[in-house]
Design a protein around this motif. Structure first.
Motif, PDB file in Angstrom:
ATOM      1  N   THR A  96       1.054  -1.204  -0.126  1.00  0.00           N
ATOM      2  CA  THR A  96       0.308   0.137  -0.015  1.00  0.00           C
ATOM      3  C   THR A  96       0.454   1.468  -0.276  1.00  0.00           C
ATOM      4  OG1 THR A  96      -1.272  -1.347   1.068  1.00  0.00           O
ATOM      5  CG2 THR A  96      -1.711   1.325   0.998  1.00  0.00           C
ATOM      6  N   LEU A  97       1.608   0.929   0.687  1.00  0.00           N
ATOM      7  CA  LEU A  97       3.287   2.220   0.772  1.00  0.00           C
ATOM      8  C   LEU A  97       2.987   3.295  -0.192  1.00  0.00           C
ATOM      9  CD1 LEU A  97       4.569   2.034   4.160  1.00  0.00           C
ATOM     10  CD2 LEU A  97       3.295   4.123   3.783  1.00  0.00           C
ATOM     11  N   GLN A 225      -4.925  11.887  -4.439  1.00  0.00           N
ATOM     12  CA  GLN A 225      -4.062  11.071  -4.767  1.00  0.00           C
ATOM     13  C   GLN A 225      -3.088  10.020  -4.254  1.00  0.00           C
ATOM     14  OE1 GLN A 225      -4.602  10.084  -8.270  1.00  0.00           O
ATOM     15  NE2 GLN A 225      -3.638   8.666  -8.171  1.00  0.00           N
ATOM     16  N   PHE A 226      -2.971   9.980  -3.001  1.00  0.00           N
ATOM     17  CA  PHE A 226      -2.753   9.498  -2.001  1.00  0.00           C
ATOM     18  C   PHE A 226      -3.752   8.487  -1.368  1.00  0.00           C
ATOM     19  CE2 PHE A 226      -1.280   8.250   2.719  1.00  0.00           C
ATOM     20  CZ  PHE A 226      -0.235   7.596   2.179  1.00  0.00           C
ATOM     21  N   PHE A 227      -5.201   9.399  -0.940  1.00  0.00           N
ATOM     22  CA  PHE A 227      -5.989   9.628  -0.116  1.00  0.00           C
ATOM     23  C   PHE A 227      -6.845   8.119  -0.919  1.00  0.00           C
ATOM     24  CE2 PHE A 227      -6.748  13.316   2.240  1.00  0.00           C
ATOM     25  CZ  PHE A 227      -5.834  12.998   3.215  1.00  0.00           C
ATOM     26  N   TYR A 228      -6.790   8.403  -2.368  1.00  0.00           N
ATOM     27  CA  TYR A 228      -7.117   7.335  -3.907  1.00  0.00           C
ATOM     28  C   TYR A 228      -6.873   5.910  -3.268  1.00  0.00           C
ATOM     29  CZ  TYR A 228      -8.195   5.209  -7.858  1.00  0.00           C
ATOM     30  OH  TYR A 228      -8.584   4.012  -8.992  1.00  0.00           O
ATOM     31  N   ALA A 229      -5.488   5.525  -4.273  1.00  0.00           N
ATOM     32  CA  ALA A 229      -4.658   4.862  -4.232  1.00  0.00           C
ATOM     33  C   ALA A 229      -4.673   3.841  -2.755  1.00  0.00           C
ATOM     34  CB  ALA A 229      -3.070   5.784  -4.308  1.00  0.00           C
ATOM     35  N   ASP A 232      -8.215   2.226  -2.309  1.00  0.00           N
ATOM     36  CA  ASP A 232      -8.673   1.852  -3.451  1.00  0.00           C
ATOM     37  C   ASP A 232      -8.294   0.011  -2.874  1.00  0.00           C
ATOM     38  OD1 ASP A 232      -8.793   1.145  -6.180  1.00  0.00           O
ATOM     39  OD2 ASP A 232      -7.010   0.797  -7.482  1.00  0.00           O
ATOM     40  N   TYR A 233      -9.816  -0.554  -3.914  1.00  0.00           N
ATOM     41  CA  TYR A 233      -9.606  -1.467  -3.474  1.00  0.00           C
ATOM     42  C   TYR A 233     -10.388  -1.994  -4.967  1.00  0.00           C
ATOM     43  CZ  TYR A 233     -12.912  -5.466  -2.237  1.00  0.00           C
ATOM     44  OH  TYR A 233     -13.435  -7.005  -2.728  1.00  0.00           O
ATOM     45  N   PHE A 234     -10.874  -1.608  -5.930  1.00  0.00           N
ATOM     46  CA  PHE A 234     -10.990  -2.222  -7.193  1.00  0.00           C
ATOM     47  C   PHE A 234      -9.968  -2.398  -8.225  1.00  0.00           C
ATOM     48  CE2 PHE A 234     -12.781  -0.910 -11.706  1.00  0.00           C
ATOM     49  CZ  PHE A 234     -13.505  -2.092 -11.711  1.00  0.00           C
ATOM     50  N   GLY A 235      -9.262  -1.122  -8.246  1.00  0.00           N
ATOM     51  CA  GLY A 235      -7.423  -1.667  -9.324  1.00  0.00           C
ATOM     52  C   GLY A 235      -7.791  -3.063  -8.316  1.00  0.00           C
ATOM     53  N   PRO A 236      -6.809  -3.476  -7.004  1.00  0.00           N
ATOM     54  CA  PRO A 236      -6.595  -4.217  -6.502  1.00  0.00           C
ATOM     55  C   PRO A 236      -6.720  -5.674  -6.810  1.00  0.00           C
ATOM     56  CG  PRO A 236      -5.916  -2.825  -4.802  1.00  0.00           C
ATOM     57  CD  PRO A 236      -7.009  -1.760  -5.936  1.00  0.00           C
ATOM     58  N   GLN A 237      -8.123  -5.453  -6.783  1.00  0.00           N
ATOM     59  CA  GLN A 237      -8.811  -6.830  -6.379  1.00  0.00           C
ATOM     60  C   GLN A 237      -8.787  -7.323  -8.233  1.00  0.00           C
ATOM     61  OE1 GLN A 237     -13.744  -5.938  -6.999  1.00  0.00           O
ATOM     62  NE2 GLN A 237     -13.336  -7.973  -6.123  1.00  0.00           N
ATOM     63  N   ILE A 238      -8.732  -6.148  -8.847  1.00  0.00           N
ATOM     64  CA  ILE A 238      -8.604  -6.503 -10.521  1.00  0.00           C
ATOM     65  C   ILE A 238      -7.667  -7.761 -11.712  1.00  0.00           C
ATOM     66  CG2 ILE A 238      -8.740  -5.959 -13.269  1.00  0.00           C
ATOM     67  CD1 ILE A 238     -11.214  -5.985 -11.735  1.00  0.00           C
ATOM     68  N   TYR A 239      -6.121  -6.472 -10.326  1.00  0.00           N
ATOM     69  CA  TYR A 239      -4.837  -6.736 -10.919  1.00  0.00           C
ATOM     70  C   TYR A 239      -4.456  -8.154  -9.946  1.00  0.00           C
ATOM     71  CZ  TYR A 239      -5.743  -3.759 -14.248  1.00  0.00           C
ATOM     72  OH  TYR A 239      -6.075  -2.955 -15.675  1.00  0.00           O
TER      73      TYR A 239
END
Length: 300
Positions: A96-97, A225-229, A232-239
Motif C-alpha cells: 500500500t505504501l 491521489q494518496f487517499f485514492y490509492a 483503492d479496492y477496485f484496482g487491486p481486486q482486478i489485477y
C-alpha cells in the motif's frame, strides 16, 4: 421607601449607556451563537462517535466485544500486536505504501507540466485539450477496465502485481491536471514574465517560480491521489487478487475480516491501523489541503 427605589432605578436607566434595543440585539446575537455552536458540536459528535466506538471496540477482549459494554476493561493493547502478527499484514502495508507513495509522486510530476501548459501557454487546440481532460474525468473506470486488463494481463503479463495501477500514473491524471490548472490560473503572469526577462526558460520558470507558488495546489492534488490509492479496492481486486503477496490493505482487510468475522475486536483493530495513516496525513496537511482546494475555484 418604594418611591426612593423607583427613583434610583429610573436614575440607573437614565445613566445606562445600553438601550433596550441594544440589549435585545445582544440577546439575539448570543442565542444565535449558542444555536450555531450547538449544531457544530452535534455535527462533530455525529462524525467522531463512530471512530470512538471503533477505537474502543478494538481495545476490548473477544468476550466483551460481543456485549453492550462501551468501555474496555481491561484495555487489550495486544489486539494490535495480533493484527500485525497476522501472516501477510506487513506485506499489505508495504504494498500500500508503494502504491500510494510512488503513485502520488508520479501523478504530481506528470500532471504539473500539463496543467502549466494548459494554464499559461497559448497554442492552437488549447481549449480542445482542456475539453478532452474534462471528458476523461467524466469517463468511469469501469468502462475501460476490460481492454486495460487485456492489455496489462495478456499483452504485458503483469497480472498479479500492482504495476498496472502504478505505471499509468506516470502519464498524468485528468482530475489532477484540471485541479492544478485551476490553481495555476491564480498565479499572475507578471511573475512568469519577470522570470523569463531574467533569462529563465520554461522548465526553469516552472521549477523556480511556479512550483514554490503552487505548493497549496500541489499539496491538495497529492493528498487526493494518496487517499485514492490508499483506499483503492477496485484496482487491486482486478489485477492483484490472484497473488496474495501483492495485496494492499484495502483488499487484504476484506480477507482479514472474512477470517476473523467473529473476532470483532481484531477486525476493528485492523480497521484502525488501515485508517490511522490517512487521518494523520490529513490532520497535519489540512491547512495546505483546504487552501489548495479553495484557491482552485478563484478563476475559470
Amino acid at each position: 421607601m418604594a418611591q426612593a427605589l423607583d427613583t434610583l432605578k429610573a436614575a440607573d436607566r437614565a445613566t445606562d449607556p445600553i438601550t433596550p434595543a441594544e440589549r435585545t440585539a445582544r440577546r439575539k446575537a448570543l442565542l444565535n451563537w449558542i444555536a450555531v455552536h450547538s449544531l457544530g458540536v452535534a455535527a462533530a459528535l455525529f462524525f467522531v462517535l463512530p471512530f470512538v466506538f471503533l477505537l474502543l471496540t478494538s481495545l476490548m477482549s473477544d468476550q466483551q466485544a460481543l456485549t453492550r459494554d462501551l468501555w474496555p476493561h481491561p484495555f487489550e493493547w495486544s489486539n494490535y500486536k495480533k493484527v500485525f502478527d497476522t501472516p501477510g499484514f506487513l506485506t499489505w502495508w508495504k504494498n500500500t505504501l508503494l502504491y500510494a507513495g510512488l503513485g502520488t509522486v508520479l501523478t504530481v510530476v506528470s500532471s504539473l507540466p500539463v496543467a502549466y501548459a494548459l494554464a499559461k501557454f497559448r497554442f492552437r487546440g488549447r481549449h480542445l485539450s482542456l475539453m478532452l481532460v474534462i471528458s476523461m474525468m467524466m469517463l468511469p473506470p469501469q468502462v475501460v477496465v476490460i481492454p486495460m486488463y487485456l492489455f496489462w494481463a495478456k499483452q504485458l503479463d503483469m497480472s498479479g502485481t500492482l504495476w498496472p495501477l502504478i505505471i499509468p500514473m506516470a502519464f498524468g491524471d485528468a482530475f489532477s491536471i484540471f485541479l492544478l490548472r485551476q490553481f495555476l490560473l491564480t498565479i499572475p503572469n507578471e511573475y512568469l514574465d519577470a522570470a523569463k526577462v531574467d533569462g529563465c526558460g520554461e522548465l526553469r520558470t516552472l521549477l523556480k517560480v511556479v512550483v514554490p507558488m503552487a505548493k497549496p495546489g500541489i499539496a491538495a492534488v497529492a493528498l487526493f491521489q494518496f487517499f485514492y490509492a490508499w483506499n483503492d479496492y477496485f484496482g487491486p481486486q482486478i489485477y492483484a487478487s490472484e497473488n496474495p503477496a501483492a495485496w494492499t490493505l484495502s483488499y487484504g482487510l476484506e480477507s482479514f475480516k472474512g477470517a476473523h468475522h467473529t473476532d470483532w475486536n481484531l477486525t476493528m483493530a485492523a480497521t484502525v491501523l488501515v485508517m490511522a495513516p490517512v487521518i494523520l496525513v490529513f490532520f497535519f496537511a489540512q491547512k495546505a489541503f483546504v487552501e489548495g482546494v479553495t484557491l482552485t475555484g478563484v478563476k475559470g
